[in-house]
Scaffold this motif. Sequence first.
Motif, PDB file in Angstrom:
ATOM      1  N   LYS A  21      -4.878  20.366   2.896  1.00  0.00           N
ATOM      2  CA  LYS A  21      -3.821  19.595   2.237  1.00  0.00           C
ATOM      3  C   LYS A  21      -2.497  19.762   2.972  1.00  0.00           C
ATOM      4  O   LYS A  21      -2.189  20.823   3.522  1.00  0.00           O
ATOM      5  CB  LYS A  21      -3.660  19.994   0.768  1.00  0.00           C
ATOM      6  N   ALA A  22      -1.732  18.681   2.974  1.00  0.00           N
ATOM      7  CA  ALA A  22      -0.383  18.654   3.541  1.00  0.00           C
ATOM      8  C   ALA A  22       0.318  17.426   3.003  1.00  0.00           C
ATOM      9  O   ALA A  22      -0.305  16.358   2.876  1.00  0.00           O
ATOM     10  CB  ALA A  22      -0.423  18.623   5.072  1.00  0.00           C
ATOM     11  N   GLU A  23       1.584  17.553   2.661  1.00  0.00           N
ATOM     12  CA  GLU A  23       2.379  16.407   2.190  1.00  0.00           C
ATOM     13  C   GLU A  23       1.701  15.671   1.038  1.00  0.00           C
ATOM     14  O   GLU A  23       1.706  14.429   0.988  1.00  0.00           O
ATOM     15  CB  GLU A  23       2.647  15.435   3.346  1.00  0.00           C
ATOM     16  N   ASP A  24       1.125  16.425   0.104  1.00  0.00           N
ATOM     17  CA  ASP A  24       0.470  15.853  -1.079  1.00  0.00           C
ATOM     18  C   ASP A  24      -0.667  14.903  -0.718  1.00  0.00           C
ATOM     19  O   ASP A  24      -0.934  13.926  -1.422  1.00  0.00           O
ATOM     20  CB  ASP A  24       1.485  15.131  -1.972  1.00  0.00           C
ATOM     21  N   ARG A  25      -1.338  15.191   0.392  1.00  0.00           N
ATOM     22  CA  ARG A  25      -2.509  14.441   0.805  1.00  0.00           C
ATOM     23  C   ARG A  25      -3.613  15.418   1.220  1.00  0.00           C
ATOM     24  O   ARG A  25      -3.338  16.533   1.666  1.00  0.00           O
ATOM     25  CB  ARG A  25      -2.195  13.527   1.999  1.00  0.00           C
ATOM     26  N   LEU A  26      -4.858  14.972   1.087  1.00  0.00           N
ATOM     27  CA  LEU A  26      -5.985  15.724   1.617  1.00  0.00           C
ATOM     28  C   LEU A  26      -6.354  15.175   2.988  1.00  0.00           C
ATOM     29  O   LEU A  26      -6.212  13.973   3.243  1.00  0.00           O
ATOM     30  CB  LEU A  26      -7.191  15.623   0.674  1.00  0.00           C
ATOM     31  N   ILE A  27      -6.846  16.053   3.834  1.00  0.00           N
ATOM     32  CA  ILE A  27      -7.266  15.676   5.183  1.00  0.00           C
ATOM     33  C   ILE A  27      -8.657  16.260   5.413  1.00  0.00           C
ATOM     34  O   ILE A  27      -8.860  17.468   5.262  1.00  0.00           O
ATOM     35  CB  ILE A  27      -6.307  16.228   6.249  1.00  0.00           C
ATOM     36  N   ILE A  33      -4.135  14.202  13.543  1.00  0.00           N
ATOM     37  CA  ILE A  33      -4.593  13.125  12.674  1.00  0.00           C
ATOM     38  C   ILE A  33      -5.320  12.067  13.503  1.00  0.00           C
ATOM     39  O   ILE A  33      -4.763  11.504  14.451  1.00  0.00           O
ATOM     40  CB  ILE A  33      -3.414  12.489  11.905  1.00  0.00           C
ATOM     41  N   LYS A  34      -6.572  11.798  13.123  1.00  0.00           N
ATOM     42  CA  LYS A  34      -7.413  10.835  13.842  1.00  0.00           C
ATOM     43  C   LYS A  34      -7.585   9.517  13.080  1.00  0.00           C
ATOM     44  O   LYS A  34      -7.909   8.503  13.667  1.00  0.00           O
ATOM     45  CB  LYS A  34      -8.800  11.448  14.097  1.00  0.00           C
ATOM     46  N   ARG A  35      -7.411   9.568  11.766  1.00  0.00           N
ATOM     47  CA  ARG A  35      -7.604   8.375  10.935  1.00  0.00           C
ATOM     48  C   ARG A  35      -6.590   8.397   9.813  1.00  0.00           C
ATOM     49  O   ARG A  35      -6.343   9.432   9.191  1.00  0.00           O
ATOM     50  CB  ARG A  35      -9.018   8.357  10.336  1.00  0.00           C
ATOM     51  N   THR A  36      -5.997   7.218   9.518  1.00  0.00           N
ATOM     52  CA  THR A  36      -5.019   7.125   8.431  1.00  0.00           C
ATOM     53  C   THR A  36      -5.273   5.933   7.509  1.00  0.00           C
ATOM     54  O   THR A  36      -4.544   5.747   6.537  1.00  0.00           O
ATOM     55  CB  THR A  36      -3.586   6.980   8.999  1.00  0.00           C
ATOM     56  N   LYS A  37      -6.274   5.121   7.794  1.00  0.00           N
ATOM     57  CA  LYS A  37      -6.481   3.871   7.055  1.00  0.00           C
ATOM     58  C   LYS A  37      -6.610   4.124   5.561  1.00  0.00           C
ATOM     59  O   LYS A  37      -7.376   4.984   5.120  1.00  0.00           O
ATOM     60  CB  LYS A  37      -7.733   3.165   7.573  1.00  0.00           C
ATOM     61  N   HIS A  38      -5.836   3.375   4.776  1.00  0.00           N
ATOM     62  CA  HIS A  38      -5.853   3.426   3.316  1.00  0.00           C
ATOM     63  C   HIS A  38      -5.570   4.836   2.776  1.00  0.00           C
ATOM     64  O   HIS A  38      -6.059   5.220   1.702  1.00  0.00           O
ATOM     65  CB  HIS A  38      -7.205   2.933   2.763  1.00  0.00           C
ATOM     66  N   ASN A  39      -4.765   5.610   3.514  1.00  0.00           N
ATOM     67  CA  ASN A  39      -4.423   6.962   3.074  1.00  0.00           C
ATOM     68  C   ASN A  39      -5.662   7.853   2.954  1.00  0.00           C
ATOM     69  O   ASN A  39      -5.682   8.800   2.173  1.00  0.00           O
ATOM     70  CB  ASN A  39      -3.664   6.955   1.757  1.00  0.00           C
ATOM     71  N   ILE A  40      -6.705   7.547   3.692  1.00  0.00           N
ATOM     72  CA  ILE A  40      -7.864   8.441   3.803  1.00  0.00           C
ATOM     73  C   ILE A  40      -7.772   9.058   5.202  1.00  0.00           C
ATOM     74  O   ILE A  40      -7.839   8.342   6.205  1.00  0.00           O
ATOM     75  CB  ILE A  40      -9.180   7.689   3.614  1.00  0.00           C
ATOM     76  N   PHE A  41      -7.577  10.364   5.249  1.00  0.00           N
ATOM     77  CA  PHE A  41      -7.201  11.019   6.487  1.00  0.00           C
ATOM     78  C   PHE A  41      -8.325  11.868   7.088  1.00  0.00           C
ATOM     79  O   PHE A  41      -9.009  12.602   6.373  1.00  0.00           O
ATOM     80  CB  PHE A  41      -5.965  11.900   6.260  1.00  0.00           C
ATOM     81  N   GLU A  89       0.837  -1.193   0.000  1.00  0.00           N
ATOM     82  CA  GLU A  89       0.000   0.000   0.000  1.00  0.00           C
ATOM     83  C   GLU A  89       0.876   1.249   0.000  1.00  0.00           C
ATOM     84  O   GLU A  89       1.982   1.243   0.546  1.00  0.00           O
ATOM     85  CB  GLU A  89      -0.893  -0.004   1.244  1.00  0.00           C
ATOM     86  N   LEU A  90       0.388   2.305  -0.640  1.00  0.00           N
ATOM     87  CA  LEU A  90       1.127   3.559  -0.669  1.00  0.00           C
ATOM     88  C   LEU A  90       1.554   3.980   0.734  1.00  0.00           C
ATOM     89  O   LEU A  90       0.775   3.853   1.685  1.00  0.00           O
ATOM     90  CB  LEU A  90       0.263   4.671  -1.265  1.00  0.00           C
ATOM     91  N   PRO A  91       2.772   4.486   0.891  1.00  0.00           N
ATOM     92  CA  PRO A  91       3.205   4.968   2.210  1.00  0.00           C
ATOM     93  C   PRO A  91       2.314   6.110   2.698  1.00  0.00           C
ATOM     94  O   PRO A  91       1.804   6.905   1.905  1.00  0.00           O
ATOM     95  CB  PRO A  91       4.630   5.476   1.940  1.00  0.00           C
ATOM     96  N   LYS A  92       2.130   6.170   4.004  1.00  0.00           N
ATOM     97  CA  LYS A  92       1.329   7.233   4.610  1.00  0.00           C
ATOM     98  C   LYS A  92       2.275   8.282   5.202  1.00  0.00           C
ATOM     99  O   LYS A  92       3.158   7.944   5.987  1.00  0.00           O
ATOM    100  CB  LYS A  92       0.439   6.665   5.708  1.00  0.00           C
ATOM    101  N   PRO A  93       2.076   9.553   4.827  1.00  0.00           N
ATOM    102  CA  PRO A  93       2.979  10.589   5.353  1.00  0.00           C
ATOM    103  C   PRO A  93       2.690  10.975   6.792  1.00  0.00           C
ATOM    104  O   PRO A  93       3.493  11.677   7.407  1.00  0.00           O
ATOM    105  CB  PRO A  93       2.722  11.765   4.405  1.00  0.00           C
ATOM    106  N   PHE A  94       1.548  10.537   7.340  1.00  0.00           N
ATOM    107  CA  PHE A  94       1.173  10.894   8.711  1.00  0.00           C
ATOM    108  C   PHE A  94       0.885   9.635   9.527  1.00  0.00           C
ATOM    109  O   PHE A  94       0.482   8.609   8.986  1.00  0.00           O
ATOM    110  CB  PHE A  94      -0.087  11.775   8.735  1.00  0.00           C
ATOM    111  N   LYS A  95       1.057   9.764  10.844  1.00  0.00           N
ATOM    112  CA  LYS A  95       0.680   8.717  11.774  1.00  0.00           C
ATOM    113  C   LYS A  95      -0.491   9.189  12.622  1.00  0.00           C
ATOM    114  O   LYS A  95      -0.672  10.388  12.839  1.00  0.00           O
ATOM    115  CB  LYS A  95       1.864   8.363  12.679  1.00  0.00           C
ATOM    116  N   LYS A  96      -1.269   8.255  13.086  1.00  0.00           N
ATOM    117  CA  LYS A  96      -2.394   8.583  13.952  1.00  0.00           C
ATOM    118  C   LYS A  96      -1.873   9.283  15.208  1.00  0.00           C
ATOM    119  O   LYS A  96      -0.920   8.828  15.835  1.00  0.00           O
ATOM    120  CB  LYS A  96      -3.159   7.303  14.317  1.00  0.00           C
ATOM    121  N   GLY A  97      -2.508  10.409  15.542  1.00  0.00           N
ATOM    122  CA  GLY A  97      -2.093  11.187  16.691  1.00  0.00           C
ATOM    123  C   GLY A  97      -1.112  12.295  16.370  1.00  0.00           C
ATOM    124  O   GLY A  97      -0.883  13.196  17.190  1.00  0.00           O
ATOM    125  N   GLN A  98      -0.527  12.270  15.180  1.00  0.00           N
ATOM    126  CA  GLN A  98       0.443  13.292  14.788  1.00  0.00           C
ATOM    127  C   GLN A  98      -0.242  14.637  14.572  1.00  0.00           C
ATOM    128  O   GLN A  98      -1.366  14.712  14.074  1.00  0.00           O
ATOM    129  CB  GLN A  98       1.140  12.848  13.495  1.00  0.00           C
TER     130      GLN A  98
END
Length: 407
Positions: free
Chosen positions: A370-376, A393-401, A342-351
């Motif tokens: 947007k941050a780090e080429d991702r939408l939140i 960050i509260k959710r990171t599953k499947h790069n859906i933030f 799976e694509l790497p996630k630029p964020f961790k839960k709680g970050q």
Amino acid sequence: MAELVFKDISFEREKDKVKVNFLKLFYFYIEDNALKKIGHFEMNKNSIAFRDISETTARRKMEFLLYHSFKSLKNKLNNKAAIYIHQSSGIPLIGTNYFGLVDRGTNIIEVKPITSCNVNCIFCSVDEGPYSRRKVDFIVEKDYLVNEFKKIVDFKGSSNIDAHINAQGEPTLYACMADLITDVMSIPGVKKSSIDTNGTLLTKQLVDEYAAAGLTRINLSLNALDPEKAQRLAGYPYNLSKVLDIARYIPTKMDLIIAPVWMPGYNDEELAKLAKFAEEIGAGKNCPAIGVQNLLNYRFGRNPVKSASMEDFYKRMRELEDKHKIKLIFDKSDFGVEDLPELPKPFKKGQIVEAEIVLPGRIGNEKLAKAEDRLISVPNCFKEIGSIVKVRIKRTKHNIFLGELLG
């Protein structure tokens, strides 16, 4: 005379202004006076010509006018505001389930080019359709979608990628669908492509176009063969006869899965009928002929009944299998699903992340940052577009933030 010709735009006169139609489904208006400032103009369907001005000057001024007019883009189905996501927009295509691309760690890459739907299914998990409470619609530029899709394919490094077009709504509303299919199927490593559709907008000509473009399968959301039940489930005028006719035609051109949602108390007796119908029309050449989905209750979806537990769902499917001598239970290998990185996630839960608010969300006071080429997704956010905010960050599953606004 400087004549400007457009592929995705058409013009029509409405009193003292010009209605500009974009990709068939969307529109905005330009006042006559704004066009006259460029020069005396004449319109045809897909072109506009200006007298006594060079083509270079006319194009520069017209593009400037269109750029600002796009801010008032609307959807013809519901007159809601619509936002065009394109390569120069600076909006990432990963991070939200609304539009763009989703990688769930398999060979299937979800492609979401558009939101909006022409029917109003009473069980819709995303509350789409003419009566939807969603506040805004999105449409993604085809080339941008294809280019970002290719990056994920390259990352996967597989020769068995399935491009699964499953818009949050009805994907056949997307005017560039055939070109989108052609382009994704031309990418090395992409072996299959599929689309989820309610079938109401399909014609034999459109099926032919999709087949010629390389579409390998249609997943048809057909929930009942009984006209009254089908109409009730659709929640909007629904031509069952037309959908059944097109269902019979699809297997002559590509594979077909009949994909009903089990609605306890609504279509219990229809599932076996649908399975036999799928078999009769030749569905499921390289996949199951039917794929029954369990109704799942979502906070922001339509939930007319309480969903059955997965244990009860499989129990019911086994009962129907035994009673009607049909097969309704399959595992992911039956659908050609393979686990892949799976694509790497630029964020961790709680970050805690610093992000820029770039779009309105579709629900309540939600915004998309947007941050780090991702939408939140940021709920309960009253910040203006362009604001810089901090979110946890509260959710990171499947790069859906999902992020919680801080401060």
